[in-house]
Design a protein around this motif. Structure first.
Motif, PDB file in Angstrom:
ATOM      1  N   ASP A 121       0.815  -1.227   0.000  1.00  0.00           N
ATOM      2  CA  ASP A 121       0.000   0.000   0.000  1.00  0.00           C
ATOM      3  C   ASP A 121       0.845   1.272   0.000  1.00  0.00           C
ATOM      4  OD1 ASP A 121       0.889   0.434   2.626  1.00  0.00           O
ATOM      5  OD2 ASP A 121      -1.014  -0.095   3.555  1.00  0.00           O
ATOM      6  N   GLY A 122       2.171   1.128  -0.111  1.00  0.00           N
ATOM      7  CA  GLY A 122       3.043   2.292  -0.240  1.00  0.00           C
ATOM      8  C   GLY A 122       3.390   2.985   1.052  1.00  0.00           C
ATOM      9  N   ARG A 123       2.969   2.445   2.186  1.00  0.00           N
ATOM     10  CA  ARG A 123       3.299   3.097   3.451  1.00  0.00           C
ATOM     11  C   ARG A 123       4.778   2.923   3.802  1.00  0.00           C
ATOM     12  NH1 ARG A 123      -0.972   1.423   7.882  1.00  0.00           N
ATOM     13  NH2 ARG A 123       0.166   3.023   9.027  1.00  0.00           N
ATOM     14  N   ILE A 124       5.386   1.864   3.281  1.00  0.00           N
ATOM     15  CA  ILE A 124       6.839   1.690   3.331  1.00  0.00           C
ATOM     16  C   ILE A 124       7.321   1.561   1.892  1.00  0.00           C
ATOM     17  CG2 ILE A 124       8.761   0.226   4.063  1.00  0.00           C
ATOM     18  CD1 ILE A 124       7.090  -0.723   6.404  1.00  0.00           C
ATOM     19  N   VAL A 125       8.342   2.318   1.551  1.00  0.00           N
ATOM     20  CA  VAL A 125       8.930   2.249   0.217  1.00  0.00           C
ATOM     21  C   VAL A 125      10.302   1.608   0.326  1.00  0.00           C
ATOM     22  CG1 VAL A 125       9.808   3.582  -1.744  1.00  0.00           C
ATOM     23  CG2 VAL A 125       7.666   4.254  -0.626  1.00  0.00           C
ATOM     24  N   HIS A 126      10.518   0.570  -0.465  1.00  0.00           N
ATOM     25  CA  HIS A 126      11.827  -0.091  -0.506  1.00  0.00           C
ATOM     26  C   HIS A 126      12.586   0.437  -1.712  1.00  0.00           C
ATOM     27  CE1 HIS A 126      14.257  -4.069  -1.213  1.00  0.00           C
ATOM     28  NE2 HIS A 126      15.028  -3.054  -0.874  1.00  0.00           N
ATOM     29  N   ARG A 127      13.630   1.217  -1.453  1.00  0.00           N
ATOM     30  CA  ARG A 127      14.492   1.725  -2.530  1.00  0.00           C
ATOM     31  C   ARG A 127      15.656   0.750  -2.656  1.00  0.00           C
ATOM     32  NH1 ARG A 127      15.272   7.085  -4.441  1.00  0.00           N
ATOM     33  NH2 ARG A 127      16.468   6.907  -6.372  1.00  0.00           N
ATOM     34  N   ARG A 128      15.637  -0.035  -3.726  1.00  0.00           N
ATOM     35  CA  ARG A 128      16.630  -1.098  -3.860  1.00  0.00           C
ATOM     36  C   ARG A 128      17.911  -0.550  -4.485  1.00  0.00           C
ATOM     37  NH1 ARG A 128      16.079  -6.916  -6.995  1.00  0.00           N
ATOM     38  NH2 ARG A 128      18.022  -7.776  -6.127  1.00  0.00           N
ATOM     39  N   THR A 129      18.719   0.050  -3.638  1.00  0.00           N
ATOM     40  CA  THR A 129      19.993   0.609  -4.065  1.00  0.00           C
ATOM     41  C   THR A 129      20.882   0.739  -2.843  1.00  0.00           C
ATOM     42  OG1 THR A 129      21.045   2.437  -5.281  1.00  0.00           O
ATOM     43  CG2 THR A 129      19.239   3.011  -3.787  1.00  0.00           C
ATOM     44  N   ARG A 130      22.018   1.388  -3.014  1.00  0.00           N
ATOM     45  CA  ARG A 130      22.986   1.530  -1.925  1.00  0.00           C
ATOM     46  C   ARG A 130      23.261   3.000  -1.672  1.00  0.00           C
ATOM     47  NH1 ARG A 130      25.999  -2.459  -0.019  1.00  0.00           N
ATOM     48  NH2 ARG A 130      25.619  -3.716  -1.899  1.00  0.00           N
ATOM     49  N   ALA A 131      23.341   3.382  -0.390  1.00  0.00           N
ATOM     50  CA  ALA A 131      23.710   4.751  -0.028  1.00  0.00           C
ATOM     51  C   ALA A 131      25.217   4.900  -0.128  1.00  0.00           C
ATOM     52  CB  ALA A 131      23.232   5.070   1.382  1.00  0.00           C
ATOM     53  N   GLU A 132      25.675   5.904  -0.887  1.00  0.00           N
ATOM     54  CA  GLU A 132      27.109   6.077  -1.103  1.00  0.00           C
ATOM     55  C   GLU A 132      27.692   7.245  -0.321  1.00  0.00           C
ATOM     56  OE1 GLU A 132      27.573   6.148  -5.404  1.00  0.00           O
ATOM     57  OE2 GLU A 132      27.985   3.985  -5.309  1.00  0.00           O
ATOM     58  N   ARG A 133      26.859   8.122   0.167  1.00  0.00           N
ATOM     59  CA  ARG A 133      27.335   9.221   1.005  1.00  0.00           C
ATOM     60  C   ARG A 133      26.128   9.836   1.699  1.00  0.00           C
ATOM     61  NH1 ARG A 133      25.641  13.858  -0.946  1.00  0.00           N
ATOM     62  NH2 ARG A 133      25.079  14.032  -3.155  1.00  0.00           N
ATOM     63  N   ALA A 138      20.925  22.197   4.560  1.00  0.00           N
ATOM     64  CA  ALA A 138      20.126  23.279   5.140  1.00  0.00           C
ATOM     65  C   ALA A 138      18.834  22.733   5.740  1.00  0.00           C
ATOM     66  CB  ALA A 138      19.824  24.324   4.064  1.00  0.00           C
ATOM     67  N   GLY A 139      18.464  23.337   6.874  1.00  0.00           N
ATOM     68  CA  GLY A 139      17.236  22.928   7.531  1.00  0.00           C
ATOM     69  C   GLY A 139      17.397  21.697   8.397  1.00  0.00           C
ATOM     70  N   GLY A 140      18.634  21.208   8.512  1.00  0.00           N
ATOM     71  CA  GLY A 140      18.874  20.059   9.368  1.00  0.00           C
ATOM     72  C   GLY A 140      18.530  18.731   8.733  1.00  0.00           C
ATOM     73  N   ARG A 141      18.234  18.730   7.433  1.00  0.00           N
ATOM     74  CA  ARG A 141      17.911  17.482   6.752  1.00  0.00           C
ATOM     75  C   ARG A 141      19.203  16.744   6.372  1.00  0.00           C
ATOM     76  NH1 ARG A 141      13.617  18.414   2.150  1.00  0.00           N
ATOM     77  NH2 ARG A 141      12.559  16.562   2.984  1.00  0.00           N
ATOM     78  N   PHE A 142      19.041  15.519   5.892  1.00  0.00           N
ATOM     79  CA  PHE A 142      20.167  14.689   5.497  1.00  0.00           C
ATOM     80  C   PHE A 142      20.028  14.351   4.013  1.00  0.00           C
ATOM     81  CE2 PHE A 142      19.346  13.965   9.965  1.00  0.00           C
ATOM     82  CZ  PHE A 142      20.599  14.061  10.543  1.00  0.00           C
ATOM     83  N   GLU A 143      21.026  14.733   3.232  1.00  0.00           N
ATOM     84  CA  GLU A 143      21.012  14.399   1.811  1.00  0.00           C
ATOM     85  C   GLU A 143      21.778  13.096   1.614  1.00  0.00           C
ATOM     86  OE1 GLU A 143      21.383  17.281  -1.708  1.00  0.00           O
ATOM     87  OE2 GLU A 143      23.374  16.330  -1.575  1.00  0.00           O
ATOM     88  N   ILE A 144      21.114  12.123   1.015  1.00  0.00           N
ATOM     89  CA  ILE A 144      21.688  10.785   0.845  1.00  0.00           C
ATOM     90  C   ILE A 144      21.957  10.565  -0.633  1.00  0.00           C
ATOM     91  CG2 ILE A 144      21.354   8.324   1.267  1.00  0.00           C
ATOM     92  CD1 ILE A 144      19.035   9.401   3.237  1.00  0.00           C
ATOM     93  N   GLY A 145      23.228  10.426  -0.967  1.00  0.00           N
ATOM     94  CA  GLY A 145      23.596  10.117  -2.338  1.00  0.00           C
ATOM     95  C   GLY A 145      23.409   8.631  -2.602  1.00  0.00           C
TER      96      GLY A 145
END
Length: 480
Positions: A121-133, A138-145
């Motif tokens: 139902d899309g309440r959890i999204v599985h992103r099938r990849t790897r975080a590289e950085r 700004a705003g205290g968020r986290f940018e995930i490459g």
């Protein structure tokens, strides 16, 4: 305001059991529109991870199925799922007098089944990849490459990454690149290529070593195997019958490692007088592990890890009866020898890998030659910051190792502690990486309970972010 701020994005880095459990409990705790949840995991399914993705039939769960669950409020959830899944038709060898011990990949199927409705139902999204950085923006968020495309900006970030591989012991550095050295004990393909008559040295004597020997045996290996560790202690088996936890170690926690050890020994003696085995006492220590650990000063925690960890591990992390039977049989046949010894050196020769080690109590070193050397010395916990995604966060000063060498410095609410000793807003540490603060976090039950705790903290954080966004919207409207 953007929709991302109204519906905070929670990103879980790592979709093994820890990450899957955090996502599972978070989605059940928050409202459908309270936040978006994304799990970044390169494997095909969530919940498998390093432990439960193994295809090896000899790898079984280490505790009875009745004691494993994704939900501490339903301790027999996995056992009921197994019964509904008709396991006897698939794996009759799983059934043993001391309980049901299915193959580990079966547990992964169960976790995936529990998460399936939320993924559908899309309440959890599985992103099938790897975080590289990962970077704080700004705003205290986290940018995930991400390896597969554009970066993702998370409002809340959860580190649920796997254990690092074992470090190569210093005396073995000269053979680290030798074809006969297996640095990754989880590489089933490499074990499958070990010649059947090969002389094998297994470094370590814990659960991974037991799995290695069981795998070799299933594959038809018939050569000699030597298991070598500093203490020579093998993982113990389960009690022959169900037992209730025996002993109270939390009401007045011991303040030194030595006092704790003496207390455990006295309790084992009292248990024996009552006709109860040591398993029940160690179960009590495990159940009360958080209070025991937090009652020790930091210096005593370090001493406990340095002096008593090996003995604790072999009693706490017990092997499945099926694996225990393999080790007993190979030992009785003389094909498996276990040494308590220290490594001195190793080198490649025409005859194989020559290893020099000194057995405990021996006057002189011993030299043996092996065709394969398998490193099962346990995760190099302090290497967690050497690989992404923890590496970039550590480089930015947002993570630091804990003081006792078990993982990452973590606050009592599950948030990360930065290099200056400050809490990092909206950055949470899940799973065994938080052991330095919470103590016993290696067993599945403890990981489940901690995932439930972290999910509750994250749910509160999403509420704070939503309240902040509403307040900002209101101020914007009044100013207009």
């Amino acid at each position: 305001m953007t929709d991302g701020l109204r519906r905070p994005l929670v990103v879980v880095l790592g979709g093994g059991f820890t990450g899957a459990a955090v996502a599972y409990h978070l989605v059940r705790r928050i409202g459908r529109d309270a936040a978006r949840i994304m799990v970044i995991e390169p494997r095909e399914t969530l919940g498998a991870g390093l432990a439960y993705s193994t295809p090896e039939p000899a790898h079984r769960i280490n505790v009875p199925a009745a004691k494993m669950s994704l939900d501490s409020a339903e301790p027999e959830q996995f056992a009921r799922w197994l019964e509904a899944a008709n396991l006897p038709d698939d794996d009759p060898a799983a059934f043993e007098a001391r309980g049901v011990f299915p193959q580990r990949r079966v547990f992964a199927r169960y976790v995936a089944a529990m998460l399936a409705p939320f993924l559908a139902d899309g309440r959890i999204v599985h992103r099938r990849t790897r975080a590289e950085r990962v970077a704080r923006v700004a705003g205290g968020r986290f940018e995930i490459g991400l390896r597969d495309g554009l970066p993702v900006a998370a409002d809340i970030l959860v580190l649920a990454t796997t254990h690092p591989l074992p470090a190569v012991p210093e005396p073995l550095r000269p053979i680290a690149t030798a074809p006969g050295f297996l640095a990754d004990p989880y590489d089933i393909g490499a074990l499958g290529r070990v010649p059947r008559d090969a002389r094998v040295l297994v470094l370590g004597n814990g659960l991974t070593a037991a799995d290695t020997v069981a795998t070799l045996d299933r594959l038809g290996h018939r050569g000699p195997i030597v298991s070598l560790s500093r203490h020579g202690l093998r993982s113990r088996g389960h009690s022959p019958f169900p037992v209730e936890a025996f002993g109270d170690f939390a009401a007045e926690p011991s303040s030194t490692a030595l006092a704790l050890l003496r207390r455990i020994r006295r309790t084992v003696e009292r248990a024996a007088e009552a006709g109860v085995g040591w398993h029940a006492v160690l179960d009590a220590v495990r159940n009360q592990g958080g209070a025991i650990w937090q009652g020790l000063p930091e210096a005593q925690q370090r001493r406990l890890v340095r002096r008593l960890r090996a003995s604790w591990d072999v009693h706490r992390f017990r092997i499945a009866p099926q694996v225990e039977a393999v080790l007993d049989r190979l030992t009785a046949e003389g094909r498996l020898r276990t040494f308590a010894a220290s490594l001195h050196s190793a080198r490649e020769t025409l005859a194989g890998i020559e290893v020099v080690f000194r057995q405990r109590g021996a006057a002189s070193p011993r030299i043996e030659t092996f065709d394969r050397v398998v490193n099962t010395t346990g995760p190099a916990h302090r290497d967690v910051i050497a690989a992404e995604p923890a590496r970039s966060l550590h480089a930015a000063g947002l993570l630091r190792l804990d003081a006792v060498g078990l993982g990452l410095a973590t606050a009592e609410d599950g948030r990360a502690i930065d290099l200056d000793g400050r809490l990092v807003p909206n950055l949470f540490v899940a799973g065994p990486l938080a052991r330095g603060t919470f103590g016993e976090l290696m067993g599945l039950l403890e990981v489940t309970r901690y995932a439930e705790f972290v999910a509750a903290q994250i749910a509160a954080a999403t509420l704070r972010l939503a309240t902040k966004a509403e307040r900002s919207d209101g101020e914007f409207a009044r100013s207009g």
